[in-house]
Each structure stands twice: as structure tokens, then as C-alpha cells.
Design a protein around this motif. Structure first.
Motif, PDB file in Angstrom:
ATOM      1  N   GLN A 127      -7.182   2.448   6.069  1.00  0.00           N
ATOM      2  CA  GLN A 127      -5.977   1.652   5.848  1.00  0.00           C
ATOM      3  C   GLN A 127      -5.043   1.722   7.060  1.00  0.00           C
ATOM      4  O   GLN A 127      -4.954   2.744   7.738  1.00  0.00           O
ATOM      5  N   ARG A 128      -4.341   0.633   7.268  1.00  0.00           N
ATOM      6  CA  ARG A 128      -3.531   0.485   8.475  1.00  0.00           C
ATOM      7  C   ARG A 128      -2.466   1.569   8.618  1.00  0.00           C
ATOM      8  O   ARG A 128      -2.197   2.049   9.716  1.00  0.00           O
ATOM      9  N   HIS A 129      -1.854   1.990   7.506  1.00  0.00           N
ATOM     10  CA  HIS A 129      -0.756   2.955   7.642  1.00  0.00           C
ATOM     11  C   HIS A 129      -1.223   4.342   8.069  1.00  0.00           C
ATOM     12  O   HIS A 129      -0.420   5.157   8.492  1.00  0.00           O
ATOM     13  N   ASP A 183       7.983   9.534  11.524  1.00  0.00           N
ATOM     14  CA  ASP A 183       6.852   8.603  11.528  1.00  0.00           C
ATOM     15  C   ASP A 183       5.930   8.835  10.331  1.00  0.00           C
ATOM     16  O   ASP A 183       5.447   7.883   9.706  1.00  0.00           O
ATOM     17  N   LYS A 208       7.673   7.514   7.226  1.00  0.00           N
ATOM     18  CA  LYS A 208       7.752   6.050   7.274  1.00  0.00           C
ATOM     19  C   LYS A 208       6.421   5.411   6.920  1.00  0.00           C
ATOM     20  O   LYS A 208       6.355   4.503   6.074  1.00  0.00           O
ATOM     21  N   TYR A 209       5.352   5.877   7.556  1.00  0.00           N
ATOM     22  CA  TYR A 209       4.071   5.197   7.377  1.00  0.00           C
ATOM     23  C   TYR A 209       3.303   5.646   6.137  1.00  0.00           C
ATOM     24  O   TYR A 209       2.528   4.870   5.569  1.00  0.00           O
ATOM     25  N   TYR A 213       5.545   2.530   3.803  1.00  0.00           N
ATOM     26  CA  TYR A 213       4.820   1.423   4.412  1.00  0.00           C
ATOM     27  C   TYR A 213       4.196   0.556   3.320  1.00  0.00           C
ATOM     28  O   TYR A 213       3.541   1.069   2.416  1.00  0.00           O
ATOM     29  N   SER A 214       4.412  -0.747   3.388  1.00  0.00           N
ATOM     30  CA  SER A 214       3.812  -1.673   2.434  1.00  0.00           C
ATOM     31  C   SER A 214       3.313  -2.909   3.155  1.00  0.00           C
ATOM     32  O   SER A 214       3.774  -3.243   4.251  1.00  0.00           O
ATOM     33  N   THR A 215       2.361  -3.578   2.514  1.00  0.00           N
ATOM     34  CA  THR A 215       1.925  -4.892   2.966  1.00  0.00           C
ATOM     35  C   THR A 215       2.203  -5.872   1.839  1.00  0.00           C
ATOM     36  O   THR A 215       2.434  -5.480   0.688  1.00  0.00           O
TER      37      THR A 215
END
Length: 316
Positions: A56-58, A181, A184-185, A189-191
């Protein structure tokens, strides 16, 4: 830690090492593997970072995640992080195996098993290993280890969180862990796909047993519709436990191949005992298991609810 010397000896003797995170990884598995990957680089060892799943991106806040490959090559030593059983790896076993974990349900499948089930996270087990070996923990390693602590402690809110957890967090931040960081991530972090799936799941949530159980059932077509993935579904589990009457939260989701993935969260029922019944594992407050594609969502629901009932009754 008596296993520390053997851990180091096995790394030094290996020609090619794979540091392995389990499938559908969390920050604890990836963070543990990332920190050990850094350590292997310090020793000038040939090393790869392996996870069978897409990441996953985060999680790309974690060092070295961009180097992950999805299969083994010619490695002769596998260092597996945060996987209670070999099945959680999702790949064929080869060479020697070091198994590092903190799950009480760990099956001790390694040639060397470093298991500390009272640790808040597998990254704590790795941290203790490093301290035993006088490893110089750099900023990358500290960030990776800190991410595992934050994730597996539910941002320091789980019942296993104690003064030692905060002392560990303090030490890692002082060593350079990127606290802002990581938070935050991992936590904020959401999409758009994630938020849409969350909304749909909360809308379809069922409350059972006088609203003490929150039940979510997600078919694969719903993931496809929103462009979400399996990890996106887990936030609803945690959000349901914020309701004043809910003590147990259950997620039953269908994967692309038709198999069924179960995730459990509870402040009252021993989730690990439920998951173990079906070949899974985890912790008392959070655990999971899987059923093959020959079991429908409805059948999985009946089996899980019956086992939850049995475990509750046994507790009384």
C-alpha cells in the motif's frame, strides 16, 4: 537474549539473504524487515527485501520498501518478520529460516525462532536483538522500528501498552525516528477509494447480540467498485469499537480468488482463540484467519459467530 549470537552467526554465514514480510503486510512486519535489511547492508551482505503482496502507498514512508520484490531468487537464508506461521508468507520455503515474531500463536517453523510474545510489536523484538548485539541504530532503522510500535499498539492505545512501550518510543525518536511522518502516513493517510469503501461498510454494518457485535461483510465486487484493497477495509473494524455498546468487531471479506479473509477485533473476546480454531492466529485483541473458496461468506459468518459464542461462554 540467548538467540542473538546465533542470529548474527547465521547472517554472517549466509551467501544471500532474503528479509521477508508476511503477505498483506502491516507496518510491524514491514518495519521489522526494513530494519533488518538495513542491518544486513551495514554488514555488507547480499540481501533482498521480499513480500508476496503489493504494498500500500502509505507504507512507502518506510525505508527500502521501494526495493521490495515479490518472489525469492537464490537466497540461502530467509529472515521472516511478524509471521506466526509459514503460510502467512505465501511463498515456498527454501534454505534456512530465522523466524522473528511476537505472536503467542507462533508455530516455531524456523531453524532459529526468536519469539517474544510479551512484546508490543515484532519491531520491539528486533530492537532488543540490536541492543544485544550493540548494533548502531541509524535514522532509517529507528523510523522502521518506530512505525511497528505505533501500528501494533494502535497508536499507544492497546491494553499491552505500558511504560516500557513509551520508553521504547522515546529511545527510537531520540535515535532519529521520524515521528511526524510515521503518524501522518500510518494514521492520517487516506485515499478516495479508502474513504468510499469505509462509508459503504459503515452504512452496511450489522449490529448483533444487543449491539455488542459489529459485523461487516464485503464481497470482492465492492472492492473492485471502489478501487480499494483489503487493508482499506480494516479501519471500519476499529471505528465500530468506538460505539459504546460494541465489544467485538468482525470483518468477513471475499478475496479475488473466492477465498474468505476474517479479521477480528475485541476488548472482551479472545480473538486469537477464535482464529486458531480455523488455522489462523494473532493476539487476544486482534487476530485473523482464512477460509478456502469452498466456503461462502454466509458459511464463514455462521462458523465465526458460533466460535465467538463458544469462546465467550468458556470465558464465563
Amino acid at each position: 537474549m540467548k538467540e542473538a549470537k546465533e542470529f548474527l552467526d547465521m547472517i554472517k554465514e549466509a551467501s544471500y539473504i532474503a528479509v521477508v514480510a508476511h503477505k498483506d503486510p502491516d507496518a510491524d512486519s514491514l518495519g521489522s524487515a526494513s530494519a533488518i535489511y538495513s542491518f544486513c547492508l551495514q554488514l555488507h551482505k547480499k540481501v533482498s527485501f521480499v513480500c508476496v503482496s503489493e504494498i500500500q502507498r502509505h507504507f512507502f514512508i518506510l525505508p527500502w520498501v521501494d526495493r521490495i520484490k515479490h518472489s525469492f531468487g537464490s537466497e540461502d537464508l530467509l529472515i521472516v518478520c511478524d509471521a506466526a506461521s509459514w503460510e502467512r508468507v505465501g511463498l515456498d520455503k527454501r534454505g534456512k529460516v530465522i523466524n522473528i515474531d511476537h505472536h503467542i500463536t507462533n508455530k516455531h517453523y524456523g531453524d532459529l525462532n526468536i519469539i517474544k510474545d510479551d512484546a508490543i510489536a515484532t519491531t520491539e523484538v528486533v530492537y532488543d536483538l540490536f541492543r544485544e548485539l550493540d548494533v548502531k541504530i541509524n535514522e532509517k532503522m529507528a523510523t522502521a522500528l518506530y512505525a511497528g510500535v505505533v501500528d501494533d499498539s494502535d497508536s499507544f492505545s492497546s491494553s499491552k501498552t505500558d511504560s516500557a512501550t513509551f520508553a521504547l518510543a522515546k529511545e527510537l525518536i531520540e535515535l532519529g525516528a521520524k515521528h511526524k511522518d510515521v503518524v501522518k502516513y500510518l494514521q492520517k493517510y487516506s485515499t478516495l477509494s479508502h474513504l468510499r469503501l469505509l462509508g459503504a461498510m459503515l452504512l452496511d454494518m450489522r449490529l448483533l447480540k444487543d449491539a455488542t457485535i459489529a459485523l461487516f461483510e464485503v464481497e470482492y465486487v465492492k472492492f473492485k467498485r471502489y478501487g480499494a484493497d483489503y487493508e482499506d477495509a480494516k479501519e471500519a473494524l476499529e471505528r465500530a469499537l468506538e460505539l459504546p455498546t460494541v465489544k467485538t468487531s468482525i470483518l468477513i471479506l471475499e478475496k479475488e480468488d473466492g477465498s474468505i479473509k476474517i479479521s477480528l477485533r475485541s476488548c472482551e473476546v479472545d480473538c486469537a482463540s477464535v482464529a486458531i480454531r480455523f488455522g489462523g492466529g494473532g493476539h487476544s485483541e486482534r487476530a485473523g484467519c482464512e477460509f478456502g473458496h469452498d466456503v461462502s461468506i454466509q458459511e464463514a459468518r455462521e462458523k465465526i459467530l458460533e466460535e465467538v459464542k463458544r469462546v465467550e461462554k468458556k470465558k464465563r
